[in-house]
Structures are given as structure tokens and as C-alpha cells.
Write a protein that holds these residues in place. Structure first.
Motif, PDB file in Angstrom:
ATOM      1  N   LYS A 168      -2.178   3.418 -15.741  1.00  0.00           N
ATOM      2  CA  LYS A 168      -3.634   2.719 -15.279  1.00  0.00           C
ATOM      3  C   LYS A 168      -3.345   2.509 -13.948  1.00  0.00           C
ATOM      4  O   LYS A 168      -4.370   2.564 -13.025  1.00  0.00           O
ATOM      5  CB  LYS A 168      -3.905   1.612 -16.284  1.00  0.00           C
ATOM      6  N   PHE A 169      -2.348   1.402 -13.704  1.00  0.00           N
ATOM      7  CA  PHE A 169      -2.042   1.185 -12.248  1.00  0.00           C
ATOM      8  C   PHE A 169      -1.891   2.336 -11.061  1.00  0.00           C
ATOM      9  O   PHE A 169      -2.661   2.052 -10.319  1.00  0.00           O
ATOM     10  CB  PHE A 169      -0.760   0.192 -12.370  1.00  0.00           C
TER      11      PHE A 169
ATOM     12  N   GLU B 240      -4.494   2.779  -8.075  1.00  0.00           N
ATOM     13  CA  GLU B 240      -4.020   2.884  -6.878  1.00  0.00           C
ATOM     14  C   GLU B 240      -4.300   3.938  -5.980  1.00  0.00           C
ATOM     15  O   GLU B 240      -4.362   4.009  -4.561  1.00  0.00           O
ATOM     16  CB  GLU B 240      -2.378   2.377  -6.610  1.00  0.00           C
ATOM     17  N   GLU B 241      -3.891   5.061  -6.612  1.00  0.00           N
ATOM     18  CA  GLU B 241      -4.255   6.402  -6.044  1.00  0.00           C
ATOM     19  C   GLU B 241      -3.341   6.604  -4.713  1.00  0.00           C
ATOM     20  O   GLU B 241      -3.822   6.570  -3.398  1.00  0.00           O
ATOM     21  CB  GLU B 241      -5.728   6.527  -5.627  1.00  0.00           C
TER      22      GLU B 241
ATOM     23  N   SER C  52       1.237  10.358  -2.458  1.00  0.00           N
ATOM     24  CA  SER C  52       1.960  11.454  -2.967  1.00  0.00           C
ATOM     25  C   SER C  52       2.894  10.702  -3.776  1.00  0.00           C
ATOM     26  O   SER C  52       3.154   9.330  -3.673  1.00  0.00           O
ATOM     27  CB  SER C  52       2.754  12.139  -1.901  1.00  0.00           C
ATOM     28  N   ILE C  53       3.580  11.394  -4.626  1.00  0.00           N
ATOM     29  CA  ILE C  53       4.887  10.795  -5.376  1.00  0.00           C
ATOM     30  C   ILE C  53       5.913  10.204  -4.743  1.00  0.00           C
ATOM     31  O   ILE C  53       6.583   9.512  -5.155  1.00  0.00           O
ATOM     32  CB  ILE C  53       5.368  11.802  -6.456  1.00  0.00           C
ATOM     33  N   MET C  54       5.994  10.420  -3.343  1.00  0.00           N
ATOM     34  CA  MET C  54       6.858  10.030  -2.595  1.00  0.00           C
ATOM     35  C   MET C  54       6.750   8.567  -2.286  1.00  0.00           C
ATOM     36  O   MET C  54       7.670   7.597  -1.978  1.00  0.00           O
ATOM     37  CB  MET C  54       6.896  10.781  -1.109  1.00  0.00           C
ATOM     38  N   GLU C  55       5.640   7.890  -2.652  1.00  0.00           N
ATOM     39  CA  GLU C  55       5.458   6.585  -2.491  1.00  0.00           C
ATOM     40  C   GLU C  55       5.681   5.606  -3.879  1.00  0.00           C
ATOM     41  O   GLU C  55       5.265   4.561  -3.995  1.00  0.00           O
ATOM     42  CB  GLU C  55       3.875   6.151  -2.194  1.00  0.00           C
ATOM     43  N   PHE C  56       6.357   6.539  -4.729  1.00  0.00           N
ATOM     44  CA  PHE C  56       6.418   5.950  -5.980  1.00  0.00           C
ATOM     45  C   PHE C  56       7.113   4.524  -6.053  1.00  0.00           C
ATOM     46  O   PHE C  56       6.720   3.512  -6.873  1.00  0.00           O
ATOM     47  CB  PHE C  56       7.168   6.850  -6.950  1.00  0.00           C
ATOM     48  N   ASN C  57       8.354   4.610  -5.206  1.00  0.00           N
ATOM     49  CA  ASN C  57       9.104   3.306  -5.288  1.00  0.00           C
ATOM     50  C   ASN C  57       8.278   2.210  -4.683  1.00  0.00           C
ATOM     51  O   ASN C  57       8.389   0.905  -5.318  1.00  0.00           O
ATOM     52  CB  ASN C  57      10.454   3.357  -4.516  1.00  0.00           C
TER      53      ASN C  57
END
Length: 305
Positions: free
Chosen positions: A262-263, A267-268, A271-276
Motif C-alpha cells: 500500500k505504501f 508513494e508512486e 522506478s524500482i531503482m528507488e526501492f532502497n
């Protein structure tokens, strides 16, 4: 410079309080109330994290070996040690009939938390073994629960990427968290099947998607680290009146998996590169919640809109 000075003053005050003032304050309150600190805590605080955490601090800060030893008990030795505490503190049970029951509950929670972490650590250290039939069956069951209408073509296949594993063989993804990663993923899928499939569908989103299984293993590491640092104590002290079991840890993992999804969607990220970065933001949010005295992080399934 001012910050350093303030920290130094705080450290000096803490040392003075713990080594001298606390003893005389306890002595004075015992004289006035006729009750020891443990009795006062049990009478003042309602059952849960507030009471158990203060009891734990009191025992840890005590100069008495008997009281400090109460933090490392096995359940079968709890009642005997409880009697020793009552004798050590010269407590008249007739005048405080609820004290023994309340203190026993606190001691059970404190020591069971430590035992549970040992059990969690043992599962984490267990390596996924492709020669172990039970391990293999668990992995295949995970696929069947998440992808009931899609047949797995073979044990080693690129299809595993459909549920978020990195390679053709998921066993390589379990290295960090061992069997703890797999058992948590499976527990979520078995006990909250619809919710797990819902989260997987979100993870497959063309723009906001993420690797479901890899993120799940990462969240297992988060749950493990929070427990290791004792940050999970308030949650368990509030939600489990007796002895927390492995299932309680797994339910907390389910909460993380569901809430992180959900978070992430709210947050949208670009990209997945911002996962950390978003993982740390979510971690800080959970840690903040765990600092609230009455915290209970229980998974609540929302209706899919």
C-alpha cells in the motif's frame, strides 16, 4: 558545540540518576507507599507494553542478582524464580494479591520474546536445500498458491520471475534470510491467499511494479532486524498476553508485506531503482509506530476497489 554540551550534561545526569539518585528515590517511595518498585509498576500500569517494559527496565537496573536473573529464565523455572523475587523484596502477598499474577505475566512476555528470537534465528540460519524434499515442496506450494491457473513447466525455469524471483532457480535468492524468507512468503500465501494474490498483482503493475518475492525476503530481513534490536517488544507485549510464538512473528511479517505494498503504491516511485530509498522511508515509519506505548501492528485486509 551547544549540542555536544547538552549531550554531556544528559550523560552526567543519567549516570548520577542510575548510580545514586534512583536508589534513594526507590527507598523513599518504598518507605512512603509500603510497596517496592515492581509492585508500584504493576499497580500503576495496565497490562501490556507500558507495564512489561517498565518491569524489564527495573529488573535490568537492579543491583540484586536475583532480580537481574529474572531476565534470562526458561518457562519451567519461572514460578520458582518468582517466589525468590517475592522473598527477596519481602512482599506480603496477602496485601497485594494481584502482584504475583501480574509480575508472572511480565516475566513470561520478557523471556518468551528472547526465546522466540532464538527460534527465528535458527530458521534464518537454515539454508534452503534443493535435496530436501520438504524444502522443495514448500517452494512448489508457494507457486501453486500464487499462480493457481498457471502450471510450472519445470523446477528450474524463468517462470519464477513471474512471482518476483531473480533467476531461474529461487534457491539462490534465499541466501541472506535462509528458510525464514521462504516460510514467511508461504505463510502469507497460505493464511491470506487473496491478499497475497492481490499484492502480487500490484507487484506486476507495468509502471509501479516490483519483484514480489525479492521484496518479501527483504521485508523478512526488516522484521528480523526489528526483532533483534528489541523494537518489536512493544508490539508483542501489547498483542500477546502470554508467550509469543513463531506464528506471531509471521503475522507481523504479513503486516509488513501488506502495508509496504500500500505504501509503495501511494508513494508512486518513479522506478524500482528507488526501492532502497522508499524501503528506508517505510522502515522509519514502522519504527516510529513501534515507539508508541500502545502500538499493535495487526494486518487488516482492505476491500479491493
Amino acid at each position: 558545540m551547544l549540542f555536544v554540551f547538552q549531550r554531556m550534561l544528559g550523560y552526567i545526569w543519567q549516570c548520577f540518576y542510575s548510580s545514586c539518585l534512583r536508589f534513594w528515590l526507590k527507598w523513599f517511595l518504598r518507605l512512603v507507599t509500603g510497596r517496592c518498585e515492581l509492585q508500584r509498576i504493576c499497580a500503576r500500569c495496565k497490562a501490556g507494553a507500558l507495564r512489561t517494559a517498565q518491569i524489564e527496565y527495573s529488573l535490568k537496573s537492579s543491583k540484586s542478582k536475583v532480580l537481574r536473573a529474572a531476565l534470562s529464565l526458561k518457562e519451567n523455572g519461572l514460578d520458582e524464580h518468582l517466589a525468590q523475587i517475592i522473598q527477596e523484596k519481602r512482599i506480603k502477598e496477602q496485601k497485594d494479591p494481584t502482584f504475583k499474577v501480574n509480575l508472572r505475566q511480565c516475566l513470561l512476555q520478557i523471556n518468551a520474546y528472547n526465546e522466540l528470537f532464538e527460534a527465528v534465528e535458527e530458521v534464518r540460519k537454515q539454508v534452503f536445500d534443493s535435496e530436501n524434499k520438504e524444502h522443495e515442496n514448500m517452494l512448489l506450494k508457494l507457486w501453486d498458491l500464487l499462480m493457481p491457473s498457471v502450471k510450472l513447466e519445470s523446477r528450474i525455469t524463468k517462470q519464477w520471475g513471474n512471482i518476483g524471483f531473480q533467476g531461474d532457480d529461487p534457491k539462490t535468492d534465499f541466501r541472506g534470510m535462509g528458510m525464514l524468507g521462504l516460510t514467511n512468503l508461504l505463510f502469507f500465501s497460505e493464511n491470506y491467499t487473496d491478499a497475497a494474490r492481490q499484492v502480487l498483482s500490484h507487484a506486476s503493475h507495468p509502471r509501479l511494479g516490483y519483484s514480489y518475492a525479492i521484496v518479501g525476503i527483504n521485508l523478512t530481513e526488516m522484521a528480523y532486524s526489528l526483532m533483534k534490536s528489541d523494537a518489536l517488544k512493544p508490539h508483542f507485549y501489547n498483542t500477546v498476553s502470554g508467550k509469543p510464538q513463531m506464528q506471531h512473528f509471521r503475522h507481523f511479517y504479513c503486516y509488513l508485506a501488506y502495508e509496504f505494498d500500500k505504501f509503495w503504491l501511494e508513494e508512486e516511485p518513479e522506478s524500482i531503482m528507488e526501492f532502497n530509498r522508499y524501503r528506508e522511508k517505510f522502515h522509519d515509519k514502522v519504527k516510529g509506530q513501534l515507539q508508541m506505548p500502545e502500538v499493535t501492528l495487526i494486518m487488516t485486509v482492505d476491500q479491493e476497489k
